[in-house]
Design an enzyme around this catalytic site. Structure first.
Site, PDB file in Angstrom:
ATOM      1  N   SER A  16       0.803  -1.224   0.000  1.00  0.00           N
ATOM      2  CA  SER A  16       0.000   0.000   0.000  1.00  0.00           C
ATOM      3  C   SER A  16       0.838   1.278   0.000  1.00  0.00           C
ATOM      4  CB  SER A  16      -0.958   0.001   1.196  1.00  0.00           C
ATOM      5  OG  SER A  16      -1.947  -0.991   1.042  1.00  0.00           O
ATOM      6  N   LYS A  59     -11.016  -5.479  10.141  1.00  0.00           N
ATOM      7  CA  LYS A  59     -12.086  -4.999   9.264  1.00  0.00           C
ATOM      8  C   LYS A  59     -13.448  -4.983   9.958  1.00  0.00           C
ATOM      9  CE  LYS A  59      -9.925  -6.254   4.865  1.00  0.00           C
ATOM     10  NZ  LYS A  59     -10.081  -6.987   3.586  1.00  0.00           N
ATOM     11  N   ASN A  80     -12.749  -1.723   4.757  1.00  0.00           N
ATOM     12  CA  ASN A  80     -11.295  -1.686   4.602  1.00  0.00           C
ATOM     13  C   ASN A  80     -10.802  -0.261   4.364  1.00  0.00           C
ATOM     14  OD1 ASN A  80     -12.202  -1.321   1.955  1.00  0.00           O
ATOM     15  ND2 ASN A  80     -10.575  -2.576   1.070  1.00  0.00           N
ATOM     16  N   ASP A  95     -12.858  -3.035  -1.571  1.00  0.00           N
ATOM     17  CA  ASP A  95     -12.796  -4.372  -2.176  1.00  0.00           C
ATOM     18  C   ASP A  95     -14.057  -4.613  -3.007  1.00  0.00           C
ATOM     19  OD1 ASP A  95     -10.349  -5.549  -1.560  1.00  0.00           O
ATOM     20  OD2 ASP A  95     -11.013  -6.142   0.437  1.00  0.00           O
ATOM     21  N   GLY A 115     -14.592 -19.216  -1.536  1.00  0.00           N
ATOM     22  CA  GLY A 115     -14.025 -18.614  -0.334  1.00  0.00           C
ATOM     23  C   GLY A 115     -14.951 -17.569   0.238  1.00  0.00           C
ATOM     24  N   GLY A 117     -14.032 -15.388   3.077  1.00  0.00           N
ATOM     25  CA  GLY A 117     -13.385 -14.415   3.954  1.00  0.00           C
ATOM     26  C   GLY A 117     -13.797 -13.018   3.522  1.00  0.00           C
TER      27      GLY A 117
END
Length: 224
Positions: A16, A59, A80, A95, A115, A117
């Protein structure tokens, strides 16, 4: 000068700072606020920073603490990105916004999200909101293979059945150690990272970032 940063733990490996520096030509400070203590990280944000990115494991904590949640943030149940304003803290989910921008040009049809998550939840919400017929596959539910027009793979590693993914377009979230690169219709995790960063940094600063130097950084880090 406005300051920006990232909270989470561990985050020493994060790209980042390099992306943010490229986005604005190094005009702003972007710090890694690394601590396992959410309360400590949140207090530093409120005292010193205009906006922060948020990564694991904070988060959910940041989402709960924010004064205002954007619709997509509420849809996913996590944030986020949090911006401090005179009216309070505002939470977003870049995201969701990033993956939505990547899926939006694709023909509508069936989609499978593998997934569940943070990235999986964002992808599931984005695909549903775009009108895809979405099915969720959690870890361990891929062994028999997966067939869909679009597959979004958000697991951090290969699992049994990964060789039996059948799709026209395949988006992988993992940009550091991709396990599906080279498949037909492949969209790399580096594209996802760049898309969410371009969207997110604009929310953080109120200024549009320059995507060209960001993409140059992304090309480099995607081969690390």
């Amino acid at each position: 000068m406005d300051k920006f940063g990232l909270i989470g733990h561990p985050i020493a490996h994060s790209f980042s700072p390099a992306l943010f520096s490229a986005a604005y030509g190094g005009r702003y400070v972007y710090d890694l606020i690394q601590t396992p203590d959410f309360e400590q990280a949140w207090a530093r944000f409120l005292a010193e920073y205009k906006a922060i990115n948020v990564t694991a494991p904070f988060k959910g904590d940041a989402f709960a603490r924010a004064d205002w949640k954007s619709p997509e943030c509420t849809r996913v149940g996590a944030t986020n990105l949090v911006v401090r304003t005179p009216e309070g803290t505002r939470a977003y989910n870049s995201d969701y916004l990033g993956v939505k921008s990547l899926l939006e040009p694709l023909p509508r049809g069936s989609a499978a999200v593998i997934g569940y998550g943070g990235a999986g939840k964002a992808a599931l919400a984005a695909a549903e909101d775009l009108g895809f017929d979405v099915r969720l596959f959690r870890h361990g539910e891929v062994a028999g293979g997966v067939r869909a027009d679009v597959i979004v793979y958000t697991l951090p590693c290969a699992v049994e059945g990964i060789d039996r993914l059948d799709c026209t377009h395949l988006l992988e979230a993992n940009y550091k150690d991709p396990c599906l690169a080279g498949r037909p219709g492949y969209i790399p995790g580096s594209a996802w990272l760049l898309a969410q960063a371009v969207t997110g940094y604009a929310l953080m600063t109120g200024e549009q970032p320059d995507p060209a130097p960001m993409a140059a950084v992304q090309i480099n880090v995607s081969h690390v």
